[in-house]
Design a protein around this motif. Structure first.
Motif, PDB file in Angstrom:
ATOM      1  N   LEU A  15       0.818  -1.214   0.000  1.00 37.94           N
ATOM      2  CA  LEU A  15       0.000   0.000   0.000  1.00 37.94           C
ATOM      3  C   LEU A  15       0.852   1.264   0.000  1.00 37.94           C
ATOM      4  O   LEU A  15       0.413   2.314  -0.472  1.00 37.94           O
ATOM      5  CB  LEU A  15      -0.942  -0.001   1.203  1.00 37.94           C
ATOM      6  CG  LEU A  15      -2.159  -0.918   1.112  1.00 37.94           C
ATOM      7  CD1 LEU A  15      -2.943  -0.899   2.418  1.00 37.94           C
ATOM      8  CD2 LEU A  15      -3.062  -0.537  -0.055  1.00 37.94           C
ATOM      9  N   THR A  16       2.084   1.193   0.526  1.00 44.26           N
ATOM     10  CA  THR A  16       2.954   2.375   0.497  1.00 44.26           C
ATOM     11  C   THR A  16       3.462   2.663  -0.914  1.00 44.26           C
ATOM     12  O   THR A  16       4.072   3.712  -1.143  1.00 44.26           O
ATOM     13  CB  THR A  16       4.164   2.208   1.438  1.00 44.26           C
ATOM     14  OG1 THR A  16       5.011   1.145   0.963  1.00 44.26           O
ATOM     15  CG2 THR A  16       3.728   1.923   2.861  1.00 44.26           C
ATOM     16  N   ARG A  17       3.225   1.744  -1.844  1.00 39.99           N
ATOM     17  CA  ARG A  17       3.616   1.966  -3.246  1.00 39.99           C
ATOM     18  C   ARG A  17       2.390   2.123  -4.145  1.00 39.99           C
ATOM     19  O   ARG A  17       2.494   2.039  -5.361  1.00 39.99           O
ATOM     20  CB  ARG A  17       4.464   0.784  -3.742  1.00 39.99           C
ATOM     21  CG  ARG A  17       5.695   0.507  -2.909  1.00 39.99           C
ATOM     22  CD  ARG A  17       6.612  -0.528  -3.583  1.00 39.99           C
ATOM     23  NE  ARG A  17       5.924  -1.790  -3.807  1.00 39.99           N
ATOM     24  CZ  ARG A  17       5.807  -2.761  -2.904  1.00 39.99           C
ATOM     25  NH1 ARG A  17       6.322  -2.593  -1.688  1.00 39.99           N
ATOM     26  NH2 ARG A  17       5.168  -3.887  -3.179  1.00 39.99           N
ATOM     27  N   SER A  18       1.239   2.340  -3.523  1.00 44.70           N
ATOM     28  CA  SER A  18      -0.019   2.367  -4.274  1.00 44.70           C
ATOM     29  C   SER A  18      -0.580   3.785  -4.348  1.00 44.70           C
ATOM     30  O   SER A  18       0.019   4.742  -3.878  1.00 44.70           O
ATOM     31  CB  SER A  18      -1.028   1.451  -3.585  1.00 44.70           C
ATOM     32  OG  SER A  18      -1.534   2.070  -2.402  1.00 44.70           O
ATOM     33  N   LYS A  19      -1.788   3.878  -4.910  1.00 46.67           N
ATOM     34  CA  LYS A  19      -2.520   5.145  -4.953  1.00 46.67           C
ATOM     35  C   LYS A  19      -3.604   5.205  -3.877  1.00 46.67           C
ATOM     36  O   LYS A  19      -4.466   6.079  -3.903  1.00 46.67           O
ATOM     37  CB  LYS A  19      -3.132   5.341  -6.341  1.00 46.67           C
ATOM     38  CG  LYS A  19      -2.075   5.530  -7.430  1.00 46.67           C
ATOM     39  CD  LYS A  19      -2.704   5.790  -8.782  1.00 46.67           C
ATOM     40  CE  LYS A  19      -1.627   5.984  -9.845  1.00 46.67           C
ATOM     41  NZ  LYS A  19      -2.203   6.226 -11.192  1.00 46.67           N
ATOM     42  N   ALA A  20      -3.525   4.261  -2.947  1.00 43.09           N
ATOM     43  CA  ALA A  20      -4.469   4.267  -1.822  1.00 43.09           C
ATOM     44  C   ALA A  20      -4.008   5.269  -0.768  1.00 43.09           C
ATOM     45  O   ALA A  20      -2.861   5.730  -0.776  1.00 43.09           O
ATOM     46  CB  ALA A  20      -4.564   2.866  -1.227  1.00 43.09           C
ATOM     47  N   SER A  21      -4.907   5.586   0.167  1.00 39.44           N
ATOM     48  CA  SER A  21      -4.584   6.482   1.286  1.00 39.44           C
ATOM     49  C   SER A  21      -4.854   5.752   2.593  1.00 39.44           C
ATOM     50  O   SER A  21      -5.967   5.253   2.811  1.00 39.44           O
ATOM     51  CB  SER A  21      -5.436   7.749   1.228  1.00 39.44           C
ATOM     52  OG  SER A  21      -5.133   8.509   0.074  1.00 39.44           O
ATOM     53  N   PHE A  22      -3.830   5.685   3.450  1.00 34.67           N
ATOM     54  CA  PHE A  22      -4.009   5.013   4.734  1.00 34.67           C
ATOM     55  C   PHE A  22      -3.028   5.578   5.749  1.00 34.67           C
ATOM     56  O   PHE A  22      -2.029   6.215   5.409  1.00 34.67           O
ATOM     57  CB  PHE A  22      -3.793   3.492   4.596  1.00 34.67           C
ATOM     58  CG  PHE A  22      -2.340   3.079   4.579  1.00 34.67           C
ATOM     59  CD1 PHE A  22      -1.697   2.685   5.746  1.00 34.67           C
ATOM     60  CD2 PHE A  22      -1.619   3.092   3.398  1.00 34.67           C
ATOM     61  CE1 PHE A  22      -0.358   2.315   5.741  1.00 34.67           C
ATOM     62  CE2 PHE A  22      -0.275   2.717   3.372  1.00 34.67           C
ATOM     63  CZ  PHE A  22       0.357   2.324   4.556  1.00 34.67           C
ATOM     64  N   ALA A  23      -3.318   5.323   7.017  1.00 28.18           N
ATOM     65  CA  ALA A  23      -2.393   5.650   8.107  1.00 28.18           C
ATOM     66  C   ALA A  23      -2.439   4.513   9.114  1.00 28.18           C
ATOM     67  O   ALA A  23      -3.522   4.028   9.464  1.00 28.18           O
ATOM     68  CB  ALA A  23      -2.768   6.970   8.772  1.00 28.18           C
TER      69      ALA A  23
END
Length: 380
Positions: A15-23
């Motif tokens: 996910l850190t290489r994606s276009k998603a948003s998260f924390a």
């Protein structure tokens, strides 16, 4: 904190290489990971901190807002705690959005704080810092400013087997007193941080902020408590500003401090401010007045803010901005984004800074930034 299953480990790193948003974050003195995950790609971009009034989500705001560095609020379409619930949420997200999950390496590193790792520290870094220090110390000695904060960054190659999630867990295990965060959005990129400084926390009518300034290294396992006049003055400047700002919005204000507080291998002078708010729906207004505090900017605030932008010599980006959970109806826990790094592929940018007064010396201030950089270097 234990590392989650390999499948979840791979998903979070992907996910850190994606276009998603998260924390993914962990509050001080807890062992509970919390995931904020947004379903849609479109980020919630805000034009001003006051636009946060009444909003809920995970906030990442820059030191200075620009078109390239917007204020971003990750919508909490999913907010889950503990690895089991996080695992279920991520599994469902991966099935619903397979296009958001890039391929990840087959091998994942074991979590270890003792891997052999050589940081890329060069003499050129110190020369650049020395030139900036000269630009800052002159106006201070001419009494143009009471205080300025001079920061620096270093560009660091990451280990071949670097894993953002392993680094997050390493930070959680090494720094129990700090808020640890791994945050990614297409607009901000990926940030990993370990910050000791609250900018605003609380719920209902009870709220809290701190003045955190002055730095010394730990003496082995002993916390030093004899503070220099420079450190005491620096802390007093920050406390005075926080005190005046809180009085604009709160009532029944109480103070505790200054006292010595540990943050990793460093200690700081800290004062706690507790106060009451009649209405928590306008937290954005308070944040706009508090940010940036003199702990990361200087005094007079606006003049120092402009001077830093024109003279520091690099882009602070989201370093010294605001990061954390915002919820005016429940609990809010917002921090200054310190002891952090931006992850860009196989490279990272690490940030650190310190308060400069007329009595400051180059070697002392340089060494303070070196000690602060070690917070992130240690977990690599």
């Amino acid at each position: 904190m234990i590392l989650p299953s390999i499948s979840i480990h791979k998903l979070i790193d992907s996910l850190t290489r994606s276009k998603a948003s998260f924390a993914l974050y962990r509050q001080p003195w807890t062992d509970e990971p919390i995931l904020i995950l947004q379903e849609s790609r479109e980020a919630h971009i805000l034009n001003d901190l006051t636009d946060l009034n009444g909003k809920q989500g995970f906030l990442i705001a820059p030191f200075k807002q620009t078109e390239q560095h917007p204020i971003v609020l990750i919508r909490p379409d999913h907010r889950v705690c503990e690895w089991e619930a996080i695992s279920e949420t991520l599994d469902q997200f991966a099935k619903a959005h397979p296009e958001e999950i890039p391929a990840s390496p087959n091998e994942l590193p074991l979590v270890s704080a003792n891997q052999a790792f050589q940081p890329d520290l060069s003499e050129k870094d110190k020369e650049t810092y020395e030139e900036a220090f000269k630009r800052f110390i002159g106006p201070l000695q001419q009494n143009t400013f009471q205080k300025l904060v001079l920061s620096r960054c270093i560009h660091q190659d990451l280990p071949e087997d670097f894993s953002p999630l392993s680094a997050f867990v390493n930070a959680c295990n090494n720094y129990p007193r700090m808020m640890i965060s791994l945050c990614h959005t297409p607009e901000t990129g990926t940030w990993l941080g370990s910050t000791p400084e609250i900018i605003l926390s609380g719920h209902d009518t009870q709220w809290h902020t701190v003045s955190l300034a002055g730095t010394m290294p730990m003496q082995g396992d002993v916390m030093p408590t004899e503070w220099s006049e420079k450190n005491q003055r620096e802390q007093a400047f920050v406390s005075d500003y926080i005190r005046k700002t809180v009085k604009q919005f709160g009532s029944k204000i109480t103070e505790k401090g200054p006292y010595t507080a540990r943050a990793g291998e460093l200690v700081h002078l800290k004062t706690d401010f507790n106060f009451q708010l009649k209405d928590a729906s306008n937290l954005g207004n308070i944040l706009k007045e508090l940010h940036p505090t003199p702990a990361v900017c200087g005094l007079p605030k606006q003049e120092a803010y402009t001077f830093i932008e024109e003279n520091e010599g690099f882009d602070r980006n989201y370093y010294a901005g605001i990061i954390g959970w915002l919820d005016p109806q429940e609990d809010t826990s917002l921090y200054v984004n310190l002891r952090c790094m931006k992850i860009k592929g196989k490279k990272s940018i690490l940030y650190a800074g310190g308060g400069i007064l007329p009595s400051s010396t180059l070697e002392t201030e340089w060494e303070e930034t070196q000690q602060k950089l070690k917070t992130m270097l240690k977990i690599l």
